[in-house]
Design an enzyme around this catalytic site. Structure first.
Site, PDB file in Angstrom:
ATOM      1  N   CYS A   1      87.707  48.330  28.415  1.00 39.69           N
ATOM      2  CA  CYS A   1      88.332  48.268  29.743  1.00 39.69           C
ATOM      3  C   CYS A   1      88.564  46.835  30.155  1.00 39.69           C
ATOM      4  O   CYS A   1      87.865  46.306  31.037  1.00 39.69           O
ATOM      5  CB  CYS A   1      87.454  48.981  30.758  1.00 39.69           C
ATOM      6  SG  CYS A   1      87.673  50.725  30.626  1.00 39.69           S
ATOM      7  N   GLU A   2      89.531  46.204  29.530  1.00 40.63           N
ATOM      8  CA  GLU A   2      89.765  44.786  29.731  1.00 40.63           C
ATOM      9  C   GLU A   2      91.142  44.513  29.152  1.00 40.63           C
ATOM     10  O   GLU A   2      91.392  44.825  27.997  1.00 40.63           O
ATOM     11  CB  GLU A   2      88.701  44.040  28.914  1.00 40.63           C
ATOM     12  CG  GLU A   2      88.488  42.615  29.229  1.00 40.63           C
ATOM     13  CD  GLU A   2      87.484  42.449  30.363  1.00 40.63           C
ATOM     14  OE1 GLU A   2      87.758  41.587  31.197  1.00 40.63           O
ATOM     15  OE2 GLU A   2      86.477  43.162  30.410  1.00 40.63           O
TER      16      GLU A   2
ATOM     17  N   TYR B   1      88.439  32.796  22.356  1.00 41.51           N
ATOM     18  CA  TYR B   1      89.205  31.558  22.305  1.00 41.51           C
ATOM     19  C   TYR B   1      90.600  31.698  21.717  1.00 41.51           C
ATOM     20  O   TYR B   1      91.080  30.811  21.024  1.00 41.51           O
ATOM     21  CB  TYR B   1      88.431  30.407  21.638  1.00 41.51           C
ATOM     22  CG  TYR B   1      87.404  30.755  20.610  1.00 41.51           C
ATOM     23  CD1 TYR B   1      86.055  30.631  20.897  1.00 41.51           C
ATOM     24  CD2 TYR B   1      87.792  31.188  19.348  1.00 41.51           C
ATOM     25  CE1 TYR B   1      85.105  30.940  19.959  1.00 41.51           C
ATOM     26  CE2 TYR B   1      86.843  31.503  18.401  1.00 41.51           C
ATOM     27  CZ  TYR B   1      85.496  31.381  18.711  1.00 41.51           C
ATOM     28  OH  TYR B   1      84.552  31.701  17.779  1.00 41.51           O
TER      29      TYR B   1
ATOM     30  N   GLY C   1      82.976  23.441   8.998  1.00 43.97           N
ATOM     31  CA  GLY C   1      84.196  23.496   9.789  1.00 43.97           C
ATOM     32  C   GLY C   1      85.476  23.563   8.973  1.00 43.97           C
ATOM     33  O   GLY C   1      86.569  23.402   9.526  1.00 43.97           O
TER      34      GLY C   1
ATOM     35  N   GLY D   1      80.618  27.640   6.755  1.00 39.63           N
ATOM     36  CA  GLY D   1      80.346  29.028   7.129  1.00 39.63           C
ATOM     37  C   GLY D   1      81.570  29.876   6.856  1.00 39.63           C
ATOM     38  O   GLY D   1      81.635  30.608   5.871  1.00 39.63           O
ATOM     39  N   ARG D   2      82.597  29.691   7.707  1.00 39.20           N
ATOM     40  CA  ARG D   2      83.770  30.568   7.591  1.00 39.20           C
ATOM     41  C   ARG D   2      84.467  30.425   6.236  1.00 39.20           C
ATOM     42  O   ARG D   2      85.036  31.388   5.718  1.00 39.20           O
ATOM     43  CB  ARG D   2      84.725  30.329   8.752  1.00 39.20           C
ATOM     44  CG  ARG D   2      85.921  29.455   8.507  1.00 39.20           C
ATOM     45  CD  ARG D   2      86.728  29.226   9.756  1.00 39.20           C
ATOM     46  NE  ARG D   2      85.865  28.771  10.836  1.00 39.20           N
ATOM     47  CZ  ARG D   2      85.953  29.191  12.094  1.00 39.20           C
ATOM     48  NH1 ARG D   2      86.877  30.051  12.434  1.00 39.20           N
ATOM     49  NH2 ARG D   2      85.144  28.736  12.998  1.00 39.20           N
TER      50      ARG D   2
ATOM     51  N   GLU E   1      77.906  22.066   5.378  1.00 36.26           N
ATOM     52  CA  GLU E   1      77.478  23.335   5.977  1.00 36.26           C
ATOM     53  C   GLU E   1      78.646  24.281   6.232  1.00 36.26           C
ATOM     54  O   GLU E   1      78.934  24.622   7.376  1.00 36.26           O
ATOM     55  CB  GLU E   1      76.789  23.063   7.314  1.00 36.26           C
ATOM     56  CG  GLU E   1      75.630  22.109   7.206  1.00 36.26           C
ATOM     57  CD  GLU E   1      75.105  21.676   8.568  1.00 36.26           C
ATOM     58  OE1 GLU E   1      73.906  21.398   8.643  1.00 36.26           O
ATOM     59  OE2 GLU E   1      75.884  21.622   9.537  1.00 36.26           O
TER      60      GLU E   1
ATOM     61  N   TYR F   1      82.210  35.253  11.925  1.00 39.02           N
ATOM     62  CA  TYR F   1      82.133  35.266  13.389  1.00 39.02           C
ATOM     63  C   TYR F   1      82.664  36.535  14.036  1.00 39.02           C
ATOM     64  O   TYR F   1      83.040  36.525  15.200  1.00 39.02           O
ATOM     65  CB  TYR F   1      82.832  34.024  13.978  1.00 39.02           C
ATOM     66  CG  TYR F   1      82.237  32.740  13.437  1.00 39.02           C
ATOM     67  CD1 TYR F   1      80.955  32.353  13.803  1.00 39.02           C
ATOM     68  CD2 TYR F   1      82.936  31.953  12.523  1.00 39.02           C
ATOM     69  CE1 TYR F   1      80.384  31.194  13.277  1.00 39.02           C
ATOM     70  CE2 TYR F   1      82.369  30.792  12.001  1.00 39.02           C
ATOM     71  CZ  TYR F   1      81.100  30.426  12.384  1.00 39.02           C
ATOM     72  OH  TYR F   1      80.549  29.293  11.864  1.00 39.02           O
TER      73      TYR F   1
ATOM     74  N   ARG G   1      86.636  37.023  18.901  1.00 38.89           N
ATOM     75  CA  ARG G   1      87.294  35.718  18.796  1.00 38.89           C
ATOM     76  C   ARG G   1      88.632  35.620  19.538  1.00 38.89           C
ATOM     77  O   ARG G   1      88.886  34.612  20.195  1.00 38.89           O
ATOM     78  CB  ARG G   1      87.431  35.293  17.327  1.00 38.89           C
ATOM     79  CG  ARG G   1      86.066  35.045  16.669  1.00 38.89           C
ATOM     80  CD  ARG G   1      86.176  34.458  15.272  1.00 38.89           C
ATOM     81  NE  ARG G   1      86.721  33.113  15.261  1.00 38.89           N
ATOM     82  CZ  ARG G   1      87.933  32.797  14.883  1.00 38.89           C
ATOM     83  NH1 ARG G   1      88.770  33.722  14.429  1.00 38.89           N
ATOM     84  NH2 ARG G   1      88.349  31.549  14.926  1.00 38.89           N
TER      85      ARG G   1
HETATM   86  C1  LIG Z   1      79.154  26.339  13.238  1.00 40.63           C
HETATM   87  C2  LIG Z   1      78.532  25.263  12.456  1.00 40.63           C
HETATM   88  C3  LIG Z   1      78.805  25.164  11.093  1.00 40.63           C
HETATM   89  C4  LIG Z   1      79.762  26.066  10.364  1.00 40.63           C
HETATM   90  O1  LIG Z   1      81.060  25.998  10.828  1.00 40.63           O
HETATM   91  P1  LIG Z   1      82.241  26.747  10.016  1.00 40.63           P
HETATM   92  O2  LIG Z   1      83.433  26.513  10.844  1.00 40.63           O
HETATM   93  O3  LIG Z   1      81.878  28.190   9.958  1.00 40.63           O
HETATM   94  O4  LIG Z   1      82.287  26.145   8.668  1.00 40.63           O
HETATM   95  C5  LIG Z   1      78.157  24.176  10.397  1.00 40.63           C
HETATM   96  N1  LIG Z   1      77.288  23.319  10.997  1.00 40.63           N
HETATM   97  C6  LIG Z   1      77.008  23.411  12.313  1.00 40.63           C
HETATM   98  C7  LIG Z   1      76.056  22.468  12.908  1.00 40.63           C
HETATM   99  C8  LIG Z   1      77.625  24.363  13.089  1.00 40.63           C
HETATM  100  O5  LIG Z   1      77.351  24.440  14.393  1.00 40.63           O
END
Ligand SMILES: *Cc1c(COP(=O)(O)O)cnc(C)c1O
Length: 473
Positions: free
Chosen positions: A391-392, A364, A274, A318-319, A316, A421, A360
């Protein structure tokens, strides 16, 4: 022409007119993005005009060097922060941000483990050659078949989300024998969203066990032959700035962790992902080193207070690994001036993609930025909205941005920070085929996921392929 720009009352409060509507904001673009002598945007040393000629538009571009560098930096930061307290850190790349075989190889090459959350993601990661022992498996509704596949593959850890899942796994372990490491996902009641976090006793969402229920769940897991409870897991949200939410959540988790230690070992604490990135020039994300240190300090402090050893930490992201490495390239198709309140106007800039390649903003309200990529312009900056071809009316790519007022059909438009994402959430709304993904490295571009064709989409329509039904005679 004068380059003087004026702010519009219709612009959102955070957006101010730039001095130069051609400038590339430093934190938003890939590190090696620059304009060449002709003003053409270069990514990974390649002019976007060349990329357009080779691969067309829309085009998802991902800078492999940037992904690898971010992966290394994030891993180093968490290892160093945990290491100061004699603990280890493991970093899982959250595959849902952008999963393809090549990306799995880049991040595993750089020392990251990988997180998946469905049977499909698991199959892709294994097919790409990921070490099953370094995979984590998440999800609030893993089917028996998905759990069975994960156990059979030797997945390193399964993050259990519900009591139902404990019993599913119990049955699988009874059938198969052997042992499986698991974590319990806990809903700490802390939910973070960018600048603020909310801490409640009962958070109303679908993931994990409440702090109150986790004790019973842990006891049940410890009773199941073949399941080894290795720790707690918590993910408090996405696009988080600052450490306050993580610190609050870590405090709550470690209280539970300490209580559970009385029933046996608990070597791991997984604090999820996150970590926020910059989507526009006003976003000031916390440096990953500062986040890592802040979180490790909080964990160490909470452990010290309770007189327990600091567990090994897992994260964990991701982004924060792939987000900034991605740029989407579009071609402008039409432009339109729309009169707003007073004498303000907004330029609608329609591109050849939209909510199908970046869901995205419509999903949101996510904000992005944009630049004309095929040239620089000295025209004044005009408040603009970049929209897609669907079309939105909610089909928005960039809600508010100042672009040179002479933006015109045929211009290439680049939207940065689309590495996370966008590919993963892509869809075929209005029968628009999904674009290819092109990876850049060492001045070379190569397709790592091919684009779809309309024929790909038609191939699934049974009404076009099945033999006509015989009439009843
Ligand atoms: C989505 C998610 C992540 C990654 O979130 P990022 O914002 O991309 O870092 C990590 N762990 C879990 C359980 C998630 O659902």
């Amino acid at each position: 022409m004068s380059a003087v720009s004026h702010s519009s009352a219709s612009a959102p409060p955070w957006l101010s007119a730039p001095d130069d509507a051609n400038a590339l904001a430093p934190l938003v673009w890939p590190q090696n993005a620059e304009r060449d002598a002709d003003g053409v945007l270069q990514l990974g040393g390649i002019p976007v005009t060349t990329l357009r000629e080779s691969f067309g538009t829309p085009l998802w571009i991902i800078d492999e060097d940037e992904v690898r560098a971010r992966a290394r930096r994030v891993l180093d930061a968490f290892r160093a922060a945990a290491g100061r307290y004699g603990a280890q850190a493991r970093v899982y790349y959250a595959g849902k941000a952008f999963l393809s075989a090549e990306i799995v190889r880049w991040v595993t090459d750089e020392g990251l483990a990988v997180d998946v959350c469905t049977g499909g993601e698991l199959t892709l990661a294994l097919a790409a050659g990921a070490d099953p022992a370094r995979l984590g498996f998440h999800g609030n509704n893993k089917s028996v078949a998905e759990l069975e596949a994960a156990v059979a593959a030797g997945v390193g850890s399964i993050v259990i989300d519900s009591l139902v899942e404990i019993e599913r796994l119990a049955a699988i372990m009874q059938r198969r024998g052997g042992s499986q490491s698991v974590l319990l996902r806990v809903n700490s009641g802390v939910h973070a969203e960018t600048h603020d976090f909310l801490a409640t006793a009962h958070e109303d969402q679908k993931f994990g066990f409440t702090l109150a229920d986790a004790t019973t769940a842990a006891a049940r897991v410890r009773d199941v032959p073949g399941l080894t409870l290795v720790g707690l897991h918590c993910h408090i949200g996405s696009q988080i700035f600052g450490t306050a939410g993580f610190r609050e959540s870590a405090g709550r988790l470690i209280e539970l962790h300490a209580a559970l230690l009385e029933g046996g070992d608990l070597p791991v604490l997984n604090l999820g992902g996150g970590f926020g990135i910059a989507y526009t020039s006003v976003d000031q994300p916390t440096e990953i080193e500062d986040l890592a240190e802040g979180i490790a300090d909080a964990v160490a402090h909470e452990c010290e207070v309770r007189g327990i050893p600091i567990p090994n930490l897992a994260f964990e992201p991701g982004r924060s690994i792939v987000g900034r490495a991605g740029v989407t390239l579009y071609e402008v198709g039409t432009t339109k001036q729309v009169m707003l309140e007073g004498d303000a106007t907004r330029t609608y800039v329609s591109v050849d993609g939209g909510m199908s390649d970046n869901a995205r903003p419509s999903l949101y309200g996510a904000q992005y930025s944009a630049r004309i990529a095929s040239r620089v312009s000295s025209a004044p900056a005009a408040l603009s909205r970049v929209v897609g071809k669907h079309c939105e009316s909610g089909d928005i790519v960039v809600d508010a941005e100042y672009l040179p007022a002479d933006v015109a059909p045929g211009d290439l438009l680049a939207v940065p920070a689309t590495g996370a994402y966008c590919f993963s959430l892509a869809n075929n709304y209005n029968f628009v085929p999904r674009p290819p993904v092109v990876a850049l490295r060492g001045g070379q571009a190569r397709v790592i996921v091919r684009g779809e064709t309309v024929d790909d989409l038609l191939a699934r329509d049974a009404g076009l392929h099945a033999p006509p039904m015989e009439g009843n005679e």
